[in-house]
Scaffold this motif. Structure first.
Motif, mmCIF file in Angstrom:
data_model
loop_
_atom_site.group_PDB
_atom_site.id
_atom_site.type_symbol
_atom_site.label_atom_id
_atom_site.label_comp_id
_atom_site.label_asym_id
_atom_site.label_seq_id
_atom_site.Cartn_x
_atom_site.Cartn_y
_atom_site.Cartn_z
ATOM 1 N N HIS A 4 -37.953 -20.172 -11.712
ATOM 2 C CA HIS A 4 -36.840 -19.246 -11.564
ATOM 3 C C HIS A 4 -36.394 -19.235 -10.098
ATOM 4 O O HIS A 4 -37.215 -19.084 -9.192
ATOM 5 C CB HIS A 4 -37.255 -17.831 -11.978
ATOM 6 N N VAL A 5 -35.111 -19.356 -9.879
ATOM 7 C CA VAL A 5 -34.550 -19.314 -8.538
ATOM 8 C C VAL A 5 -33.992 -17.918 -8.286
ATOM 9 O O VAL A 5 -33.304 -17.351 -9.149
ATOM 10 C CB VAL A 5 -33.443 -20.371 -8.364
ATOM 11 N N VAL A 6 -34.287 -17.364 -7.118
ATOM 12 C CA VAL A 6 -33.853 -16.001 -6.789
ATOM 13 C C VAL A 6 -33.071 -16.023 -5.483
ATOM 14 O O VAL A 6 -33.560 -16.482 -4.448
ATOM 15 C CB VAL A 6 -35.052 -15.050 -6.647
ATOM 16 N N LEU A 7 -31.847 -15.502 -5.540
ATOM 17 C CA LEU A 7 -31.040 -15.321 -4.340
ATOM 18 C C LEU A 7 -31.304 -13.936 -3.755
ATOM 19 O O LEU A 7 -31.693 -13.015 -4.477
ATOM 20 C CB LEU A 7 -29.553 -15.453 -4.662
ATOM 21 N N GLY A 8 -31.084 -13.791 -2.470
ATOM 22 C CA GLY A 8 -31.208 -12.479 -1.838
ATOM 23 C C GLY A 8 -32.617 -11.938 -1.797
ATOM 24 O O GLY A 8 -32.825 -10.726 -1.842
ATOM 25 N N ALA A 9 -33.611 -12.819 -1.683
ATOM 26 C CA ALA A 9 -35.005 -12.370 -1.747
ATOM 27 C C ALA A 9 -35.406 -11.473 -0.589
ATOM 28 O O ALA A 9 -36.374 -10.716 -0.701
ATOM 29 C CB ALA A 9 -35.947 -13.576 -1.815
ATOM 30 N N ASN A 10 -34.693 -11.534 0.518
ATOM 31 C CA ASN A 10 -35.004 -10.640 1.640
ATOM 32 C C ASN A 10 -34.172 -9.374 1.612
ATOM 33 O O ASN A 10 -34.184 -8.588 2.559
ATOM 34 C CB ASN A 10 -34.825 -11.375 2.969
ATOM 35 N N GLY A 11 -33.458 -9.147 0.513
ATOM 36 C CA GLY A 11 -32.713 -7.915 0.310
ATOM 37 C C GLY A 11 -33.405 -7.034 -0.709
ATOM 38 O O GLY A 11 -34.510 -7.328 -1.171
ATOM 39 N N ARG A 12 -32.751 -5.970 -1.090
ATOM 40 C CA ARG A 12 -33.380 -4.993 -1.981
ATOM 41 C C ARG A 12 -33.583 -5.524 -3.390
ATOM 42 O O ARG A 12 -34.698 -5.644 -3.885
ATOM 43 C CB ARG A 12 -32.549 -3.710 -2.000
#
Length: 297
Positions: free
Chosen positions: A2-10
């Motif tokens: 699974h690819v996740v964008l915005g991992a350093n966001g909420r």
């Protein structure tokens, strides 16, 4: 994978954490390699790409079984024009990568094309990403409880909760922990076609309820204080929010006041499990009271 964008966001961070806790293979997409140390320690893969770069994003999405996609909160420029550019690039990347499944972060109220300020950008974002994968779900979340961290210092120092929300108006709110868990759950489900999944907390809450939660955690009274509409633009300007972004944010609060931040009765609806008090307790634990903040939610 699974690819996740915005991992350093909420939302993105909680989605990545939830997937890892489920034992799923995860690849997080970051702007800079040095941002990835904590994710590597948790067993995730790292891909470095700018979300506006369709070529780089197509590479980041290759081989994925699913992806959590989002439109990052605007920080400068025209939020509506930026959504057009980013949404088009991301849709192109997903199609080129032949992404089989996508969960797209959106918001309750995104069914409205106008009248909701910055939320209207998500109406357009949904349109741009509609059909981007054979299985596409739009996760329309309530107002993030963690957003109240932006006024937590004021609450802690003055026992007053500044708010742009009418204090007694209850709306869908949800902890980003629940957002991440819901995103992970939907990514791990089997379906085809389009879905719209709306998400709220265990119950709807108001600014007064948030003030009461702060009071419970701090052990002293906290009172909500409505910031008059005519003062809001000045407050945001003092916080360094660019005018175009401020206009979009203020439009959201007008839409909420006008009753547009509401669920659609014909949509799939889920409720999270994180209580308001638990979410506010986490907010307080991450804030160091170093002085007064004048921003409001």
């Amino acid at each position: 994978m699974h690819v996740v964008l915005g991992a350093n966001g909420r939302a993105g961070g909680e989605a990545a954490y939830a997937l890892i806790k489920r034992g799923e293979a995860v690849r997080v997409v970051l702007r800079r390699k040095e941002q990835g140390e904590k994710w590597i320690a948790l067993g995730a893969e790292i891909s470095v790409a700018n979300i506006e770069d369709a070529d780089a994003m197509a590479d980041a999405l290759k081989g994925a079984s699913g992806a959590f996609l989002l439109n990052p909160p605007p920080v400068s420029g025209d939020p509506y024009a930026r959504t057009e550019e980013l949404g088009a690039a991301l849709a192109d990347a997903a199609r080129r990568a032949r992404l089989p499944k996508a969960v797209v972060q959106s918001s309750i109220g995104a069914q409205h094309a106008s009248g909701t300020g910055v939320i209207a950008t998500l109406n357009r974002f949904e349109a741009l990403l509609d059909g981007v994968a054979p299985a596409t779900a739009f996760l329309r979340s309530g107002y993030f409880v963690e957003t109240w961290s932006e006024v937590a210092e004021t609450v802690m120092s003055e026992s007053v909760l500044p708010t742009f929300l009418e204090p007694s108006q209850k709306i869908p709110m949800v902890s980003t922990i629940d957002v991440g868990r819901a995103a992970a759950a939907v990514l791990c489900e089997d379906w085809t076609g389009k879905r719209v999944v709306e998400l709220g907390g265990p119950k709807d809450w108001s600014a007064d309820d948030v003030a009461a939660a702060f009071a419970e955690v701090l052990g002293r009274p906290v009172k909500s204080m409505l910031v008059p509409p005519e003062q809001r633009a000045t407050l945001l300007a003092e916080e360094g929010v660019p005018a175009e972004v401020a206009d979009a944010l203020l439009g959201m609060y007008v839409g909420i006041a006008n009753g547009l931040f509401m669920r659609q009765n014909d949509r799939e609806y889920r409720r999270g499990t994180i209580s308001l008090t638990a979410a506010i307790e986490r907010v307080i634990a991450t804030v160091k009271p170093a002085g007064r903040s004048s921003s409001a939610e």
